[in-house]
Structures are given as structure tokens and as C-alpha cells.
Scaffold this active site. Sequence first.
Site, PDB file in Angstrom:
ATOM      1  N   ARG A 108      28.217  51.818  10.497  1.00 40.40           N
ATOM      2  CA  ARG A 108      27.834  52.489  11.757  1.00 40.40           C
ATOM      3  C   ARG A 108      26.352  52.858  11.806  1.00 40.40           C
ATOM      4  O   ARG A 108      25.953  53.750  12.547  1.00 40.40           O
ATOM      5  CB  ARG A 108      28.682  53.735  12.013  1.00 40.40           C
ATOM      6  CG  ARG A 108      30.151  53.438  12.204  1.00 40.40           C
ATOM      7  CD  ARG A 108      30.848  54.572  12.928  1.00 40.40           C
ATOM      8  NE  ARG A 108      32.251  54.292  13.065  1.00 40.40           N
ATOM      9  CZ  ARG A 108      33.163  54.653  12.172  1.00 40.40           C
ATOM     10  NH1 ARG A 108      32.785  55.306  11.091  1.00 40.40           N
ATOM     11  NH2 ARG A 108      34.422  54.372  12.365  1.00 40.40           N
ATOM     12  N   LYS A 130      14.905  46.847  20.381  1.00 43.21           N
ATOM     13  CA  LYS A 130      15.888  45.829  20.770  1.00 43.21           C
ATOM     14  C   LYS A 130      16.190  44.964  19.555  1.00 43.21           C
ATOM     15  O   LYS A 130      15.292  44.317  19.000  1.00 43.21           O
ATOM     16  CB  LYS A 130      15.330  44.949  21.888  1.00 43.21           C
ATOM     17  CG  LYS A 130      15.370  45.593  23.257  1.00 43.21           C
ATOM     18  CD  LYS A 130      14.958  44.576  24.320  1.00 43.21           C
ATOM     19  CE  LYS A 130      15.016  45.184  25.706  1.00 43.21           C
ATOM     20  NZ  LYS A 130      14.496  44.263  26.730  1.00 43.21           N
ATOM     21  N   GLU A 172       1.779  37.904  24.764  1.00 42.09           N
ATOM     22  CA  GLU A 172       2.428  39.211  24.970  1.00 42.09           C
ATOM     23  C   GLU A 172       1.387  40.326  25.076  1.00 42.09           C
ATOM     24  O   GLU A 172       1.548  41.278  25.840  1.00 42.09           O
ATOM     25  CB  GLU A 172       3.403  39.527  23.818  1.00 42.09           C
ATOM     26  CG  GLU A 172       4.575  38.593  23.695  1.00 42.09           C
ATOM     27  CD  GLU A 172       5.605  38.688  24.833  1.00 42.09           C
ATOM     28  OE1 GLU A 172       5.649  39.715  25.530  1.00 42.09           O
ATOM     29  OE2 GLU A 172       6.354  37.717  25.013  1.00 42.09           O
ATOM     30  N   LYS A 214       3.159  49.448  25.636  1.00 44.72           N
ATOM     31  CA  LYS A 214       4.590  49.178  25.433  1.00 44.72           C
ATOM     32  C   LYS A 214       5.352  50.458  25.073  1.00 44.72           C
ATOM     33  O   LYS A 214       6.431  50.719  25.613  1.00 44.72           O
ATOM     34  CB  LYS A 214       4.792  48.091  24.361  1.00 44.72           C
ATOM     35  CG  LYS A 214       6.275  47.905  24.069  1.00 44.72           C
ATOM     36  CD  LYS A 214       6.685  46.600  23.467  1.00 44.72           C
ATOM     37  CE  LYS A 214       8.228  46.565  23.406  1.00 44.72           C
ATOM     38  NZ  LYS A 214       8.782  45.356  22.899  1.00 44.72           N
ATOM     39  N   GLU A 224      16.305  50.436  29.372  1.00 48.95           N
ATOM     40  CA  GLU A 224      15.962  49.449  30.396  1.00 48.95           C
ATOM     41  C   GLU A 224      16.764  49.597  31.682  1.00 48.95           C
ATOM     42  O   GLU A 224      17.438  48.664  32.140  1.00 48.95           O
ATOM     43  CB  GLU A 224      16.097  48.020  29.832  1.00 48.95           C
ATOM     44  CG  GLU A 224      15.339  47.017  30.691  1.00 48.95           C
ATOM     45  CD  GLU A 224      15.174  45.645  30.057  1.00 48.95           C
ATOM     46  OE1 GLU A 224      14.886  45.569  28.856  1.00 48.95           O
ATOM     47  OE2 GLU A 224      15.337  44.673  30.794  1.00 48.95           O
ATOM     48  N   ARG A 228      11.302  49.878  32.072  1.00 52.79           N
ATOM     49  CA  ARG A 228      11.176  48.923  30.954  1.00 52.79           C
ATOM     50  C   ARG A 228      11.255  47.474  31.436  1.00 52.79           C
ATOM     51  O   ARG A 228      10.778  46.566  30.752  1.00 52.79           O
ATOM     52  CB  ARG A 228      12.250  49.208  29.891  1.00 52.79           C
ATOM     53  CG  ARG A 228      12.059  48.349  28.646  1.00 52.79           C
ATOM     54  CD  ARG A 228      12.850  48.812  27.462  1.00 52.79           C
ATOM     55  NE  ARG A 228      12.551  47.975  26.303  1.00 52.79           N
ATOM     56  CZ  ARG A 228      12.934  48.224  25.073  1.00 52.79           C
ATOM     57  NH1 ARG A 228      13.650  49.309  24.819  1.00 52.79           N
ATOM     58  NH2 ARG A 228      12.611  47.408  24.078  1.00 52.79           N
ATOM     59  N   ASN A 232       9.311  42.604  31.215  1.00 53.34           N
ATOM     60  CA  ASN A 232       9.776  41.224  31.411  1.00 53.34           C
ATOM     61  C   ASN A 232       8.796  40.417  32.257  1.00 53.34           C
ATOM     62  O   ASN A 232       9.101  39.286  32.636  1.00 53.34           O
ATOM     63  CB  ASN A 232      11.159  41.215  32.083  1.00 53.34           C
ATOM     64  CG  ASN A 232      12.202  41.831  31.186  1.00 53.34           C
ATOM     65  OD1 ASN A 232      12.058  41.803  29.962  1.00 53.34           O
ATOM     66  ND2 ASN A 232      13.219  42.436  31.769  1.00 53.34           N
ATOM     67  N   HIS A 235       8.389  36.729  31.885  1.00 54.39           N
ATOM     68  CA  HIS A 235       9.588  36.222  31.207  1.00 54.39           C
ATOM     69  C   HIS A 235      10.670  35.816  32.205  1.00 54.39           C
ATOM     70  O   HIS A 235      11.478  34.945  31.918  1.00 54.39           O
ATOM     71  CB  HIS A 235      10.157  37.273  30.253  1.00 54.39           C
ATOM     72  CG  HIS A 235       9.285  37.539  29.069  1.00 54.39           C
ATOM     73  ND1 HIS A 235       8.018  38.060  29.191  1.00 54.39           N
ATOM     74  CD2 HIS A 235       9.481  37.346  27.739  1.00 54.39           C
ATOM     75  CE1 HIS A 235       7.478  38.185  27.994  1.00 54.39           C
ATOM     76  NE2 HIS A 235       8.345  37.758  27.086  1.00 54.39           N
ATOM     77  N   HIS A 239      11.348  32.170  30.862  1.00 51.51           N
ATOM     78  CA  HIS A 239      12.548  31.715  30.147  1.00 51.51           C
ATOM     79  C   HIS A 239      13.053  30.398  30.700  1.00 51.51           C
ATOM     80  O   HIS A 239      13.539  29.544  29.957  1.00 51.51           O
ATOM     81  CB  HIS A 239      13.658  32.769  30.236  1.00 51.51           C
ATOM     82  CG  HIS A 239      13.500  33.860  29.220  1.00 51.51           C
ATOM     83  ND1 HIS A 239      14.104  35.068  29.346  1.00 51.51           N
ATOM     84  CD2 HIS A 239      12.800  33.903  28.060  1.00 51.51           C
ATOM     85  CE1 HIS A 239      13.775  35.833  28.311  1.00 51.51           C
ATOM     86  NE2 HIS A 239      12.987  35.145  27.514  1.00 51.51           N
ATOM     87  N   HIS A 249       7.495  29.766  23.258  1.00 54.29           N
ATOM     88  CA  HIS A 249       7.665  31.021  23.995  1.00 54.29           C
ATOM     89  C   HIS A 249       6.359  31.471  24.674  1.00 54.29           C
ATOM     90  O   HIS A 249       6.350  31.784  25.866  1.00 54.29           O
ATOM     91  CB  HIS A 249       8.179  32.095  23.036  1.00 54.29           C
ATOM     92  CG  HIS A 249       8.445  33.394  23.706  1.00 54.29           C
ATOM     93  ND1 HIS A 249       9.510  33.578  24.564  1.00 54.29           N
ATOM     94  CD2 HIS A 249       7.779  34.581  23.671  1.00 54.29           C
ATOM     95  CE1 HIS A 249       9.489  34.821  25.007  1.00 54.29           C
ATOM     96  NE2 HIS A 249       8.454  35.450  24.489  1.00 54.29           N
TER      97      HIS A 249
HETATM   98  N1  GLY Z   1      10.423  42.536  24.794  1.00 47.67           N
HETATM   99  C1  GLY Z   1      10.677  43.346  25.918  1.00 47.67           C
HETATM  100  C2  GLY Z   1      11.210  44.693  25.575  1.00 47.67           C
HETATM  101  O1  GLY Z   1      11.108  45.134  24.449  1.00 47.67           O
HETATM  102  O2  GLY Z   1      11.741  45.330  26.453  1.00 47.67           O
END
Ligand code: GLY
Length: 342
Positions: A108, A130, A172, A214, A224, A228, A232, A235, A239, A249
Amino acid sequence: MRQVLLKGIGGKSKIMLGVSLDKLADFFNKEKTVFITDSNVYRLYGKRFSQYRTFIIEPGEMHKNLRTVHDLYEKMLDIELDRSSYIVGIGGGVICDIAGFTASTYLRGLSFAFVPTTLLAQVDASVGGKNGVNFRGYKNLIGCIVQPEFVLCDFDTLSTLPADELKNGFAELIKHALIGNRAFFSRLESLRDAALMLDKDIMAKIVYDSLKIKTKIVSSDEKEKGERRKLNFGHTFGHAFEKSAGIRHGEAVSIGMVMEARLSNAMGLLSSQDLTRIEKMLLSFGLPVSFKGDRQTIMDAIRKDKKREESYIHAVLLDGIGRSVIKKVDMERIGGVVNDLC
Ligand code: GLY
């Protein structure tokens, strides 16, 4: 050394820039810590963490799946890791994702940290919490948002990266400037040559500026729900290029950013001068601003990627360089920009 702090719901994440791999012992207890890495990173830097127990996995996105996680769980059980154990993921974005997900789910949730060794992982994958794996062809379908306690960046590791891998990171970094800080965008224009030479002081400066943007966004909306989504930028459409054309990428994100910047211009949000500056900046970092490919394939990929049939998409647009907004854009308008781009 510079530091950036991210305040997540479940805890804080301390990102430390300019920490040498030779200093790992200052942060991680030898008895309690297990490193997770891939065979490429181990070959290059394994000696620098040889005092720690280490699990080595195969490199590459194709191994970012539940099978790899399952194998790691088995190894963890074999050596009887307990709740006081500590996991460190050292490597690129794939390693951060796998190590973070495995640590967050075993017993956990064990505490964990990252030592990102690629620019992309330093400015993106290691920061924000993430963690996840791909499933049935869907990127990051299975995952969680849990913050690493520490992120330690050693800019010396960038010197062994191929040029294309560096470009992924620069894309990025430019994205962060575009969505969040006009002055940083101007600084990047003037620091470009030093950045491309990987001057360590300059890298520390621009990675810091990038992560300030960020971490501010993630601290305000870790899960998100709104803000947040601005991360993107580039992206949403990138994508689709990445999937349908099999390009890297960073290149896909670059083309995606141009597309979203052109949409912003067409919708009266971004001036033509700013659009030109953005394209010039991307080109100067060796990133593409156009695409040779079939328009219909791209449009199909955009629709499919969003897993929806609606006639609009929520796109991240630029309200000038350094300010981003999320707006509904109809597919017809998107089709127009795809026509211009291809
Ligand atoms: N890579 C985008 C984020 O961390 O939300």
C-alpha cells in the site's frame, strides 16, 4: 544547489538540482534502500550506486507494463521488503514511472525518490507524481498520483545522452515557458547556445525556471481537475502525431505546440509576432515545426486519441507567450490547422 518544492495533497516533494551521483549516500540509507534502474543506466552509472541493492530491468517504453511491475513485486517479496524500505528509481521517464508505481502500490505504498538521468525526466517525468504503466496499447492507462519524497538531478548525466533524447527534454522546457512565463521564454532565447552546449550553470538555471512553472501548476491542481491540464499543451495533438507517424516524443510535442499556437493565433489570442517567435525558438533547438504526412490519418488519430466522437476538443491555447487557457475548439477549425501544417 537550487531547490524547488512541490506541495502535494499526500506530501511534499523536494527537487534538488545539481546534486552529484557521488552524493547519493548523503540521502539514502544503505540497509533500507533498493534502487530500480535499467541495464543502460546501470552500465553507465552502476558503479556510483553499487553499495545499494539494485533491481535492473530492460530499457524502453515496451517494458513499461504490468509484467515488469509483477516481476519487481516478486523480487521485493523475495528479499522481504517491509514498510520501512525505501525505493529509488534512477534513470529516464520509463524508470521513474515504473519505480514510482511499484513503490506506491507495494504494501500500500513505500516511500520513494527519483534520480532522473535524462533531461526529459528531469523537467517532466520525475516531477508531479504521475506514475504508471501502459496497458493494451494505451499510454499510462494504469497508474496513480503519488509524489516522490526527493528528486535529485545531476546535470553531468546529460552529457551521455543522444541529441534526439536531449531534444525531448528541451521541448518540455520550452512548453513550460510558453504556458507560464514570458520572461523565461525570452531568457531561453538568449541562453539557447549555452543550453545546447549543456553548460551546467545554465542548465541548473533553466531547469529551475522550468520546474518553478510546473510545480506551481501541480501544487494548485495535483489531481488534474483543471489548471494541470495546461501541462498538456502540445500533447493534445502531439500524441496523435507520435502514434500515427511514429516520431519521437519531443518532435511530436513540438509539432503539437505549433499546431496549438496556430489555433491560438487563428482564434485571435496569440499575435503573429509571438507565433513567429515560437516557431523560431523550436527550430533553434532542432525541433520540427511542420509535418510531412497524410492529413486524414492525423485527423483520425486526433479523434481516436481523445476516445470520443464529439465535434470539438478541449485544447490548451496560448493567450500570448507565457499565458495559457483551455478552450473548446471545433474539429473543423482543427482540420484547417492540420491542412496548413501538413
Ligand atoms: N506531464 C504532465 C503532467 O505531469 O501533468
